[in-house]
Design a protein around this motif. Sequence first.
Motif, PDB file in Angstrom:
ATOM      1  N   GLY A   1      16.773   5.046  -0.388  1.00 22.03           N
ATOM      2  CA  GLY A   1      15.591   5.105  -1.239  1.00 22.03           C
ATOM      3  C   GLY A   1      15.479   6.434  -1.969  1.00 22.03           C
ATOM      4  O   GLY A   1      15.189   6.471  -3.178  1.00 22.03           O
ATOM      5  N   VAL A   2      15.711   7.526  -1.263  1.00 17.48           N
ATOM      6  CA  VAL A   2      15.673   8.855  -1.887  1.00 17.48           C
ATOM      7  C   VAL A   2      16.741   8.960  -2.974  1.00 17.48           C
ATOM      8  O   VAL A   2      16.504   9.526  -4.056  1.00 17.48           O
ATOM      9  CB  VAL A   2      15.866   9.947  -0.822  1.00 17.48           C
ATOM     10  CG1 VAL A   2      16.079  11.311  -1.477  1.00 17.48           C
ATOM     11  CG2 VAL A   2      14.658  10.001   0.113  1.00 17.48           C
ATOM     12  N   ALA A   3      17.933   8.408  -2.709  1.00 16.48           N
ATOM     13  CA  ALA A   3      19.015   8.452  -3.696  1.00 16.48           C
ATOM     14  C   ALA A   3      18.643   7.684  -4.966  1.00 16.48           C
ATOM     15  O   ALA A   3      18.929   8.142  -6.088  1.00 16.48           O
ATOM     16  CB  ALA A   3      20.292   7.883  -3.087  1.00 16.48           C
ATOM     17  N   THR A   4      17.996   6.529  -4.810  1.00 13.90           N
ATOM     18  CA  THR A   4      17.582   5.781  -6.005  1.00 13.90           C
ATOM     19  C   THR A   4      16.531   6.551  -6.794  1.00 13.90           C
ATOM     20  O   THR A   4      16.543   6.540  -8.032  1.00 13.90           O
ATOM     21  CB  THR A   4      17.015   4.404  -5.616  1.00 13.90           C
ATOM     22  OG1 THR A   4      15.827   4.570  -4.832  1.00 13.90           O
ATOM     23  CG2 THR A   4      18.031   3.588  -4.837  1.00 13.90           C
ATOM     24  N   GLY A   5      15.626   7.232  -6.078  1.00 13.51           N
ATOM     25  CA  GLY A   5      14.629   8.039  -6.771  1.00 13.51           C
ATOM     26  C   GLY A   5      15.259   9.195  -7.523  1.00 13.51           C
ATOM     27  O   GLY A   5      14.847   9.517  -8.648  1.00 13.51           O
ATOM     28  N   ALA A   6      16.272   9.832  -6.913  1.00 10.94           N
ATOM     29  CA  ALA A   6      16.977  10.933  -7.589  1.00 10.94           C
ATOM     30  C   ALA A   6      17.717  10.425  -8.830  1.00 10.94           C
ATOM     31  O   ALA A   6      17.783  11.112  -9.858  1.00 10.94           O
ATOM     32  CB  ALA A   6      17.946  11.589  -6.613  1.00 10.94           C
ATOM     33  N   TRP A   7      18.265   9.224  -8.728  1.00  8.68           N
ATOM     34  CA  TRP A   7      18.945   8.600  -9.878  1.00  8.68           C
ATOM     35  C   TRP A   7      17.969   8.432 -11.039  1.00  8.68           C
ATOM     36  O   TRP A   7      18.262   8.824 -12.173  1.00  8.68           O
ATOM     37  CB  TRP A   7      19.527   7.265  -9.447  1.00  8.68           C
ATOM     38  CG  TRP A   7      20.037   6.389 -10.560  1.00  8.68           C
ATOM     39  CD1 TRP A   7      19.367   5.378 -11.172  1.00  8.68           C
ATOM     40  CD2 TRP A   7      21.328   6.455 -11.187  1.00  8.68           C
ATOM     41  NE1 TRP A   7      20.146   4.800 -12.139  1.00  8.68           N
ATOM     42  CE2 TRP A   7      21.365   5.438 -12.178  1.00  8.68           C
ATOM     43  CE3 TRP A   7      22.454   7.265 -11.015  1.00  8.68           C
ATOM     44  CZ2 TRP A   7      22.473   5.221 -12.975  1.00  8.68           C
ATOM     45  CZ3 TRP A   7      23.567   7.035 -11.818  1.00  8.68           C
ATOM     46  CH2 TRP A   7      23.582   6.025 -12.775  1.00  8.68           C
TER      47      TRP A   7
ATOM     48  N   MET B   1       8.957   8.666  -5.099  1.00  4.74           N
ATOM     49  CA  MET B   1       8.784   7.216  -5.212  1.00  4.74           C
ATOM     50  C   MET B   1       9.908   6.494  -4.489  1.00  4.74           C
ATOM     51  O   MET B   1       9.693   5.475  -3.820  1.00  4.74           O
ATOM     52  CB  MET B   1       8.760   6.818  -6.692  1.00  4.74           C
ATOM     53  CG  MET B   1       8.507   5.328  -6.939  1.00  4.74           C
ATOM     54  SD  MET B   1       6.811   4.778  -6.604  1.00  4.74           S
ATOM     55  CE  MET B   1       7.000   3.914  -5.063  1.00  4.74           C
ATOM     56  N   GLY B   2      11.123   7.014  -4.597  1.00  8.05           N
ATOM     57  CA  GLY B   2      12.247   6.423  -3.881  1.00  8.05           C
ATOM     58  C   GLY B   2      12.086   6.526  -2.376  1.00  8.05           C
ATOM     59  O   GLY B   2      12.405   5.588  -1.636  1.00  8.05           O
TER      60      GLY B   2
ATOM     61  N   LEU C   1       0.832  -1.209   0.000  1.00 13.42           N
ATOM     62  CA  LEU C   1       0.000   0.000   0.000  1.00 13.42           C
ATOM     63  C   LEU C   1       0.863   1.254   0.000  1.00 13.42           C
ATOM     64  O   LEU C   1       0.520   2.250  -0.647  1.00 13.42           O
ATOM     65  CB  LEU C   1      -0.932  -0.014   1.213  1.00 13.42           C
ATOM     66  CG  LEU C   1      -1.911  -1.188   1.293  1.00 13.42           C
ATOM     67  CD1 LEU C   1      -2.790  -1.077   2.535  1.00 13.42           C
ATOM     68  CD2 LEU C   1      -2.779  -1.261   0.041  1.00 13.42           C
ATOM     69  N   VAL C   2       1.980   1.221   0.715  1.00  8.28           N
ATOM     70  CA  VAL C   2       2.906   2.363   0.699  1.00  8.28           C
ATOM     71  C   VAL C   2       3.466   2.561  -0.711  1.00  8.28           C
ATOM     72  O   VAL C   2       3.530   3.693  -1.214  1.00  8.28           O
ATOM     73  CB  VAL C   2       4.045   2.137   1.714  1.00  8.28           C
ATOM     74  CG1 VAL C   2       5.118   3.225   1.565  1.00  8.28           C
ATOM     75  CG2 VAL C   2       3.497   2.146   3.136  1.00  8.28           C
ATOM     76  N   LEU C   3       3.861   1.478  -1.344  1.00  8.01           N
ATOM     77  CA  LEU C   3       4.375   1.580  -2.719  1.00  8.01           C
ATOM     78  C   LEU C   3       3.298   2.081  -3.683  1.00  8.01           C
ATOM     79  O   LEU C   3       3.583   2.838  -4.613  1.00  8.01           O
ATOM     80  CB  LEU C   3       4.880   0.213  -3.182  1.00  8.01           C
ATOM     81  CG  LEU C   3       6.135  -0.324  -2.507  1.00  8.01           C
ATOM     82  CD1 LEU C   3       6.436  -1.739  -2.989  1.00  8.01           C
ATOM     83  CD2 LEU C   3       7.333   0.578  -2.763  1.00  8.01           C
ATOM     84  N   ALA C   4       2.049   1.670  -3.459  1.00  8.05           N
ATOM     85  CA  ALA C   4       0.951   2.065  -4.348  1.00  8.05           C
ATOM     86  C   ALA C   4       0.727   3.575  -4.319  1.00  8.05           C
ATOM     87  O   ALA C   4       0.343   4.163  -5.339  1.00  8.05           O
ATOM     88  CB  ALA C   4      -0.333   1.338  -3.962  1.00  8.05           C
ATOM     89  N   ILE C   5       0.976   4.212  -3.188  1.00  6.41           N
ATOM     90  CA  ILE C   5       0.813   5.666  -3.097  1.00  6.41           C
ATOM     91  C   ILE C   5       1.757   6.362  -4.064  1.00  6.41           C
ATOM     92  O   ILE C   5       1.354   7.239  -4.836  1.00  6.41           O
ATOM     93  CB  ILE C   5       1.068   6.156  -1.655  1.00  6.41           C
ATOM     94  CG1 ILE C   5       0.004   5.603  -0.706  1.00  6.41           C
ATOM     95  CG2 ILE C   5       1.091   7.680  -1.598  1.00  6.41           C
ATOM     96  CD1 ILE C   5       0.290   5.896   0.761  1.00  6.41           C
ATOM     97  N   GLY C   6       3.020   5.977  -4.032  1.00  7.59           N
ATOM     98  CA  GLY C   6       3.984   6.587  -4.945  1.00  7.59           C
ATOM     99  C   GLY C   6       3.743   6.204  -6.389  1.00  7.59           C
ATOM    100  O   GLY C   6       3.909   7.029  -7.298  1.00  7.59           O
ATOM    101  N   MET C   7       3.320   4.957  -6.603  1.00  8.57           N
ATOM    102  CA  MET C   7       3.121   4.485  -7.969  1.00  8.57           C
ATOM    103  C   MET C   7       1.975   5.216  -8.654  1.00  8.57           C
ATOM    104  O   MET C   7       2.065   5.553  -9.846  1.00  8.57           O
ATOM    105  CB  MET C   7       2.857   2.975  -7.968  1.00  8.57           C
ATOM    106  CG  MET C   7       2.890   2.346  -9.343  1.00  8.57           C
ATOM    107  SD  MET C   7       4.541   2.407 -10.115  1.00  8.57           S
ATOM    108  CE  MET C   7       5.424   1.204  -9.109  1.00  8.57           C
ATOM    109  N   VAL C   8       0.887   5.472  -7.939  1.00  9.69           N
ATOM    110  CA  VAL C   8      -0.249   6.140  -8.582  1.00  9.69           C
ATOM    111  C   VAL C   8       0.115   7.571  -8.967  1.00  9.69           C
ATOM    112  O   VAL C   8      -0.356   8.086 -10.002  1.00  9.69           O
ATOM    113  CB  VAL C   8      -1.494   6.102  -7.666  1.00  9.69           C
ATOM    114  CG1 VAL C   8      -1.375   7.072  -6.494  1.00  9.69           C
ATOM    115  CG2 VAL C   8      -2.750   6.415  -8.470  1.00  9.69           C
ATOM    116  N   ILE C   9       0.970   8.220  -8.191  1.00  6.93           N
ATOM    117  CA  ILE C   9       1.407   9.566  -8.551  1.00  6.93           C
ATOM    118  C   ILE C   9       2.232   9.532  -9.836  1.00  6.93           C
ATOM    119  O   ILE C   9       2.070  10.384 -10.727  1.00  6.93           O
ATOM    120  CB  ILE C   9       2.210  10.190  -7.392  1.00  6.93           C
ATOM    121  CG1 ILE C   9       1.292  10.403  -6.180  1.00  6.93           C
ATOM    122  CG2 ILE C   9       2.846  11.515  -7.810  1.00  6.93           C
ATOM    123  CD1 ILE C   9       2.016  10.861  -4.935  1.00  6.93           C
ATOM    124  N   LEU C  10       3.103   8.546  -9.958  1.00 10.26           N
ATOM    125  CA  LEU C  10       3.884   8.399 -11.184  1.00 10.26           C
ATOM    126  C   LEU C  10       2.982   8.111 -12.382  1.00 10.26           C
ATOM    127  O   LEU C  10       3.160   8.684 -13.470  1.00 10.26           O
ATOM    128  CB  LEU C  10       4.896   7.260 -11.032  1.00 10.26           C
ATOM    129  CG  LEU C  10       6.156   7.532 -10.211  1.00 10.26           C
ATOM    130  CD1 LEU C  10       7.001   6.267 -10.145  1.00 10.26           C
ATOM    131  CD2 LEU C  10       6.965   8.665 -10.807  1.00 10.26           C
TER     132      LEU C  10
END
Length: 416
Positions: A131-137, A315-316, A79-88
């Motif tokens: 996680g933030v670093a992977t998202g920035a990548w 998302m990261g 569910l946490v991942l789904a929040i970021g995924m729907v925004i993307l």
Amino acid sequence: MTSTKPTEKAELAPSGSAPSVALHAGTSDPRTLIMRNLQQSGIYVAFVALVLLFAFLTDGVLLSPDNITNIVLQYSHILVLAIGMVILIVAGHIDLSVGSVVALTGAVSAVVVIQQDYPWWLGVVAAIAVGVATGAWHGFWVAYVGMPAFIVTLAGMLLFRGLTLQVLDNISLSPFPSQYNDIAIGFLNGLLGGQGYDAFTLLIAAIAVVGYAVSVFRTRLARIRYQQSVESFPLFVARVLLVGAVVMYFAWQLAHSRGLPIVLLILAVLVIAYGLMTQNTVFGRQVYAIGGNLSAATLSGVKVRKVNFWIFVNMGLLAGIAGVIYSARTSGAQPGAGNMFELDAIAAAFIGGAAVAGGVGKVTGAIVGGLFMAVMSNGMQLEGIDQSTQSVVKGLVLLLAVAFDIYNKRRAGATR
């Protein structure tokens, strides 16, 4: 300019779409009204129907206090991942790497806490930072280099899975200390007492229901004020009552089990924060504008590159939080952790009403979509259905959800 008074029979605006300045003409055709209302509230009806179906098939075991608690604990990271995924997805992108990022962040946390013997909270900080670093990548390659998100995150899926194997040296690390594990499997109970139940859990649920009712009512008034389409008032009231009843029943069952899961409180904070961000901030409206019409958004002055960069960073961030939750629930880190998590998150977003072409989707819809998948998986497990059949059913449900979205778009285009 003469204003037109909005009517409850106006055509429904797409759920979670960018605000529209056009007010559609009303209609008195009951069948048309039902179809339009169903497009907006269909996932809620389908979710309730699914719960009732499996409650019947499992002789009530699905809705038992302990099983409901287990569903929360087992699927909260999705569910946490789904929040970021729907925004993307709303912005017209996708992320195929989140499962690998969950594994990597959990691995980093395990090395910091278990292997290096640092405090548990430092492992949480390290995991989220990674996680933030992977998202920035990902955001750099998509937003500033201009590569498709599909390719960038597919490469990220392989890259971060390989880094996970290197960080863990191909072995599992466990266990985490109890304070870390409590993030995912701890409970808040006994704070307000209660005879055979936890009153604190019921209080928090009641506050959440009132907050939800006030929020959606204010949103409805705002849409009417700006002459936007709204659903019929009886359906609006029915939806609020249905959501309230489901939440309170859910809380009642939790209160009779082990109390309020800490991870559920974390999830609730995320849902509220991201719901407000996507619906009531400039940044949120820019995300919908980019997904709805990229050219128009660019001409309107939206800094597309900046917005795209930050939604991948976000998302990261959420993948890092999900990595902490998952590693806390399993009390360790494994090289194969997070396998197929990205598909579950994507399925939750699409089943919850996100449009394939972007521009449409809501955080609450993604959460309901994730719960739909969770209940379906849990129900099939209780019925003893084998894993291969479960995969077939999940695939068909996702296919039908996307097909329904395409059908709605074609139908809307034909009626214009």
